[in-house]
Write a protein that holds these residues in place. Structure first.
Motif, PDB file in Angstrom:
ATOM      1  N   GLY A   1      18.260 -30.014  13.775  1.00 42.58           N
ATOM      2  CA  GLY A   1      17.045 -29.926  12.989  1.00 42.58           C
ATOM      3  C   GLY A   1      15.963 -30.854  13.495  1.00 42.58           C
ATOM      4  N   ILE A   2      14.766 -30.641  12.948  1.00 44.66           N
ATOM      5  CA  ILE A   2      13.568 -31.401  13.302  1.00 44.66           C
ATOM      6  C   ILE A   2      13.295 -32.412  12.197  1.00 44.66           C
ATOM      7  N   VAL A   3      12.955 -33.629  12.587  1.00 41.32           N
ATOM      8  CA  VAL A   3      12.645 -34.700  11.646  1.00 41.32           C
ATOM      9  C   VAL A   3      11.226 -35.188  11.930  1.00 41.32           C
ATOM     10  N   ILE A   4      10.366 -35.142  10.900  1.00 46.58           N
ATOM     11  CA  ILE A   4       8.978 -35.563  11.065  1.00 46.58           C
ATOM     12  C   ILE A   4       8.661 -36.643  10.037  1.00 46.58           C
ATOM     13  N   PRO A   5       8.637 -37.902  10.434  1.00 45.45           N
ATOM     14  CA  PRO A   5       8.189 -38.953   9.516  1.00 45.45           C
ATOM     15  C   PRO A   5       6.674 -38.860   9.333  1.00 45.45           C
ATOM     16  N   THR A   6       6.213 -38.912   8.102  1.00 51.34           N
ATOM     17  CA  THR A   6       4.774 -38.838   7.872  1.00 51.34           C
ATOM     18  C   THR A   6       4.426 -39.452   6.529  1.00 51.34           C
ATOM     19  N   GLY A   7       3.160 -39.789   6.381  1.00 54.25           N
ATOM     20  CA  GLY A   7       2.615 -40.287   5.123  1.00 54.25           C
ATOM     21  C   GLY A   7       1.240 -39.701   4.929  1.00 54.25           C
ATOM     22  N   GLN A   8       0.485 -40.238   4.002  1.00 52.79           N
ATOM     23  CA  GLN A   8      -0.844 -39.682   3.746  1.00 52.79           C
ATOM     24  C   GLN A   8      -1.754 -39.780   4.964  1.00 52.79           C
ATOM     25  N   LYS A   9      -1.616 -40.850   5.758  1.00 49.40           N
ATOM     26  CA  LYS A   9      -2.511 -41.050   6.894  1.00 49.40           C
ATOM     27  C   LYS A   9      -2.328 -39.985   7.977  1.00 49.40           C
ATOM     28  N   THR A  10      -1.109 -39.490   8.125  1.00 51.91           N
ATOM     29  CA  THR A  10      -0.841 -38.494   9.167  1.00 51.91           C
ATOM     30  C   THR A  10      -0.522 -37.125   8.570  1.00 51.91           C
ATOM     31  N   PHE A  11      -0.793 -36.963   7.291  1.00 48.32           N
ATOM     32  CA  PHE A  11      -0.497 -35.718   6.575  1.00 48.32           C
ATOM     33  C   PHE A  11      -1.111 -34.501   7.267  1.00 48.32           C
ATOM     34  N   ARG A  12      -2.374 -34.607   7.630  1.00 48.70           N
ATOM     35  CA  ARG A  12      -3.062 -33.473   8.271  1.00 48.70           C
ATOM     36  C   ARG A  12      -2.382 -33.081   9.572  1.00 48.70           C
ATOM     37  N   TYR A  13      -2.034 -34.071  10.396  1.00 49.89           N
ATOM     38  CA  TYR A  13      -1.401 -33.765  11.675  1.00 49.89           C
ATOM     39  C   TYR A  13      -0.014 -33.167  11.483  1.00 49.89           C
ATOM     40  N   ALA A  14       0.697 -33.623  10.470  1.00 47.75           N
ATOM     41  CA  ALA A  14       2.013 -33.054  10.184  1.00 47.75           C
ATOM     42  C   ALA A  14       1.892 -31.578   9.821  1.00 47.75           C
ATOM     43  N   CYS A  15       0.861 -31.235   9.058  1.00 43.50           N
ATOM     44  CA  CYS A  15       0.623 -29.826   8.719  1.00 43.50           C
ATOM     45  C   CYS A  15       0.324 -29.012   9.971  1.00 43.50           C
TER      46      CYS A  15
ATOM     47  N   LEU B   1       5.110 -21.122  17.842  1.00 43.46           N
ATOM     48  CA  LEU B   1       6.301 -21.137  18.696  1.00 43.46           C
ATOM     49  C   LEU B   1       7.472 -20.373  18.093  1.00 43.46           C
ATOM     50  N   GLY B   2       7.386 -20.085  16.809  1.00 48.30           N
ATOM     51  CA  GLY B   2       8.430 -19.292  16.160  1.00 48.30           C
ATOM     52  C   GLY B   2       9.736 -20.020  15.977  1.00 48.30           C
ATOM     53  N   SER B   3       9.694 -21.366  15.910  1.00 46.82           N
ATOM     54  CA  SER B   3      10.932 -22.129  15.722  1.00 46.82           C
ATOM     55  C   SER B   3      11.499 -21.900  14.327  1.00 46.82           C
ATOM     56  N   LYS B   4      12.784 -21.685  14.271  1.00 46.39           N
ATOM     57  CA  LYS B   4      13.475 -21.495  12.997  1.00 46.39           C
ATOM     58  C   LYS B   4      14.345 -22.690  12.624  1.00 46.39           C
ATOM     59  N   LEU B   5      14.249 -23.760  13.394  1.00 45.73           N
ATOM     60  CA  LEU B   5      15.020 -24.955  13.078  1.00 45.73           C
ATOM     61  C   LEU B   5      14.566 -25.523  11.738  1.00 45.73           C
ATOM     62  N   PRO B   6      15.502 -26.004  10.919  1.00 39.87           N
ATOM     63  CA  PRO B   6      15.113 -26.633   9.658  1.00 39.87           C
ATOM     64  C   PRO B   6      14.335 -27.913   9.931  1.00 39.87           C
ATOM     65  N   ILE B   7      13.482 -28.268   8.985  1.00 39.93           N
ATOM     66  CA  ILE B   7      12.606 -29.433   9.139  1.00 39.93           C
ATOM     67  C   ILE B   7      12.814 -30.376   7.961  1.00 39.93           C
ATOM     68  N   GLU B   8      12.916 -31.662   8.268  1.00 44.23           N
ATOM     69  CA  GLU B   8      12.883 -32.699   7.245  1.00 44.23           C
ATOM     70  C   GLU B   8      11.593 -33.497   7.384  1.00 44.23           C
ATOM     71  N   ILE B   9      10.872 -33.629   6.284  1.00 43.13           N
ATOM     72  CA  ILE B   9       9.715 -34.505   6.211  1.00 43.13           C
ATOM     73  C   ILE B   9      10.187 -35.813   5.581  1.00 43.13           C
ATOM     74  N   VAL B  10      10.038 -36.920   6.312  1.00 44.32           N
ATOM     75  CA  VAL B  10      10.577 -38.200   5.861  1.00 44.32           C
ATOM     76  C   VAL B  10       9.421 -39.141   5.524  1.00 44.32           C
ATOM     77  N   TYR B  11       9.508 -39.767   4.353  1.00 39.13           N
ATOM     78  CA  TYR B  11       8.444 -40.644   3.870  1.00 39.13           C
ATOM     79  C   TYR B  11       9.072 -41.840   3.162  1.00 39.13           C
ATOM     80  N   ALA B  12       8.249 -42.836   2.868  1.00 42.80           N
ATOM     81  CA  ALA B  12       8.747 -44.069   2.252  1.00 42.80           C
ATOM     82  C   ALA B  12       8.165 -44.231   0.854  1.00 42.80           C
ATOM     83  N   GLY B  13       8.661 -43.441  -0.077  1.00 42.87           N
ATOM     84  CA  GLY B  13       8.246 -43.559  -1.468  1.00 42.87           C
ATOM     85  C   GLY B  13       7.007 -42.754  -1.809  1.00 42.87           C
ATOM     86  N   ASP B  14       6.748 -42.617  -3.105  1.00 38.78           N
ATOM     87  CA  ASP B  14       5.625 -41.804  -3.588  1.00 38.78           C
ATOM     88  C   ASP B  14       4.270 -42.317  -3.121  1.00 38.78           C
TER      89      ASP B  14
END
Length: 406
Positions: free
Chosen positions: A69-83, A93-106
Motif C-alpha cells: 500500500g501507499i502511505v502519505i503523511p500530510t496535514g493542513q499545510k500540504t493538504f492541497r498537494y496530497a489531493c 495512473l490508474g493505481s489501485k493500491l490502497p492508500i493511508e493518509i497519516v496525520y498527527a491529531g485533529d
C-alpha cells in the motif's frame, strides 16, 4: 543502537529456530524477553489506545501478510498537494493500491479535511499516528518530517511506499513493487539526492564516520559518492519503499524511527542532516540491513536553456532501472514557493550532469554536462492529465475551504 538491533535480530532468529525444540512456556518466556528489550529500546512502541503494553510482536502481527500500500503523511499545510497526488495516482495512473493518509491529531488534519480526502476515491484510510504510538518521546504534532518514518512503521501494509504529499509520479507505483529488481532483492529502495556542496559538510561526514567505526559497509555504502567523495546529501526521501516482512528491514526502520524521536532528532539527526532524509538509509546501514539506491543521483526535469546546453527547473527527477522517468518532487506547480497557481509541463530532463544550484530555494537551478532527453509524448500526457485533474480539484478545494472558513 545499530549493534543492539543486530543482537535483537539474532535473538528473534534464534527464537524462530527453537520453536520446535522448546516447550510452549519457554517459547513464550523468550518472546516476552525480546519484547521487553525492544520496548526498553523503543518506548514509543507503547500504543496509547491499548490497556496493555504494545510490543514489537504486536507491531509485526499488525501487518497484513503480503499486503502492499501507499502511505502519505500530510496535514493542513500540504493538504492541497496530497489531493493532487491522489488524483495523479488514482485518476491518471490508474493505481489501485490502497492508500493511508497519516496525520498527527485533529489539529494537524481536521475531520472535515479527512472527509474531503476520503471522498477522492476508494480504499483511502485515515491513520492518526498519535493513536498508534506513544507520542511523549516523539512530539509528532510538532515534528514535521519526523512523522514519515513512524507512518511507515505503523502502517497496516507489510510493504509500504511512502510518499511526500508534493511528489508527482510518472509510472504506476505497482511497477516498483512488482518489477524493480533492486527492491525485490533487498526489500528497501531509496532515491538519491543531488550531488551538491562537495567538501562543505565536514562535520556531518565526520559524524557519519564515527557512527560507522568498526562497521562493515554495505554494498550501497561502498558505491556512495556522497559518503566517499564528500558531497552533502545522500537521500531524497520523497519516495521510500520498504518490505517490513523482512526482519532486517523492519529493524532498520526501527532505527530510523529512533533517529526521528524528539530527543535524538534535536540533538543529532536534524542537527547533522537535513530533516529525515538521511535517517532512512543510515538506520538500515547501522542495523546491518541491505538496501538499494537508484542508479543515478538526482536528475533535473525542466526546460532547455537558450543555448540548449542546460536543463533548468525547480525540481529533482528520479528514474527507474531503465533510466525512464519515475517520479519527481516539488508538486505539479512550476515553482510552488513563488506562484501557487502556475502549472507547467516540463519538456526535457537530464541525468548524471553537474548541478548549478540556485542561491535560495525560490531560485531556479540548472544541470549541465549530462545526458539530456526530451520528455516522451506519454510522459507529457501523464503530466498534462495530472495538471488538469489538479485544476479540477483546486476548484473543489476552494469551495471547501470557503465553506470551512480556512
Amino acid at each position: 543502537m545499530g549493534k543492539r538491533l543486530q543482537v535483537l535480530q539474532t535473538w528473534i532468529g534464534a527464537s524462530q529456530d527453537l520453536t520446535h525444540q522448546v516447550t510452549p512456556e519457554q517459547a513464550t518466556a523468550l518472546l516476552d524477553r525480546i519484547d521487553r528489550t525492544a520496548l526498553a529500546l523503543f518506548p514509543f512502541l507503547r500504543n496509547p489506545t491499548k490497556s496493555f503494553d504494545s510490543s514489537l510482536s504486536h507491531i509485526r502481527h499488525s501487518f497484513t501478510p503480503g499486503s502492499k500500500g501507499i502511505v502519505i503523511p500530510t496535514g493542513q499545510k500540504t493538504f492541497r498537494y496530497a489531493c493532487h497526488l491522489i488524483g495523479n495516482l488514482r485518476e491518471v495512473l490508474g493505481s489501485k493500491l490502497p492508500i493511508e493518509i497519516v496525520y498527527a491529531g485533529d489539529s494537524d488534519l481536521p475531520s472535515s479535511h479527512r472527509d474531503f480526502i476520503s471522498g477522492l476515491g476508494s480504499d483511502i484510510a485515515m491513520v492518526d499516528i498519535l493513536q498508534v504510538f506513544n507520542d511523549t518521546p516523539l512530539d509528532l504534532q510538532h515534528g514535521g518530517w519526523a512523522i514519515k518514518t513512524f507512518a511507515a512503521l505503523g502502517s497496516q501494509y507489510e510493504q509500504v511506499l511512502v510518499l511526500d504529499a508534493d511528489a508527482v509520479l510518472l509510472q504506476a507505483p505497482e511497477k516498483i513493487f512488482d518489477r524493480h529488481k533492486g527492491y525485490q532483492s533487498t526489500g528497501a529502495l531509496f532515491f538519491h539526492d543531488r550531488l551538491l556542496w562537495q567538501g562543505a559538510f565536514k562535520r556531518r561526514h565526520k559524524w557519519w564516520e564515527q557512527q560507522l567505526e568498526h562497521h562493515t559497509p554495505s554494498e550501497a555504502l561502498v558505491k556512495s559518492r556522497v559518503y566517499n567523495e564528500g558531497y552533502a546529501e545522500e537521500c531524497d526521501s520523497g519516495l521510500v519503499v520498504l518490505d517490513k516482512g523482512r526482519l532486517p528491514v523492519l529493524l532498520g526502520l526501527l532505527h530510523a524511527c529512533w533517529q526521528n524521536t524528539k530527543e535524538v532528532r534535536d540533538a543529532w539527526t536534524y542537527n547533522m542532516g537535513y530533516g529525515d532524509k538521511e535517517s532512512w538509509w543510515f538506520g538500515l546501514e547501522l542495523s546491518g540491513a541491505q538496501y538499494t539506491f537508484e542508479d543515478h543521483y538526482g536528475g533535473m526535469l525542466g526546460y532547455l536553456n537558450a543555448d540548449k546546453n542546460k536543463t533548468c527547473s525547480f525540481t529533482i527527477a528520479h528514474f527507474d532501472e531503465h533510466d525512464c522517468l519515475l517520479w519527481y518532487n516539488g508538486s505539479l506547480l512550476k515553482n510552488k514557493l513563488i506562484n501557487a497557481t502556475e502549472f507547467d509541463i516540463p519538456t526535457h530532463y537530464m541525468l548524471d550532469g553537474v548541478w548549478e544550484k540556485g542561491a535560495v530555494k525560490k531560485d531556479m537551478s540548472c544541470m549541465k554536462e549530462g545526458k539530456v532527453k526530451e520528455a516522451s509524448k506519454e510522459e507529457r500526457k501523464i503530466l498534462s492529465n495530472s495538471i488538469e485533474k489538479a485544476k479540477d480539484l483546486d476548484v473543489r478545494i476552494k469551495r471547501f475551504t470557503t465553506l470551512e472558513g480556512t
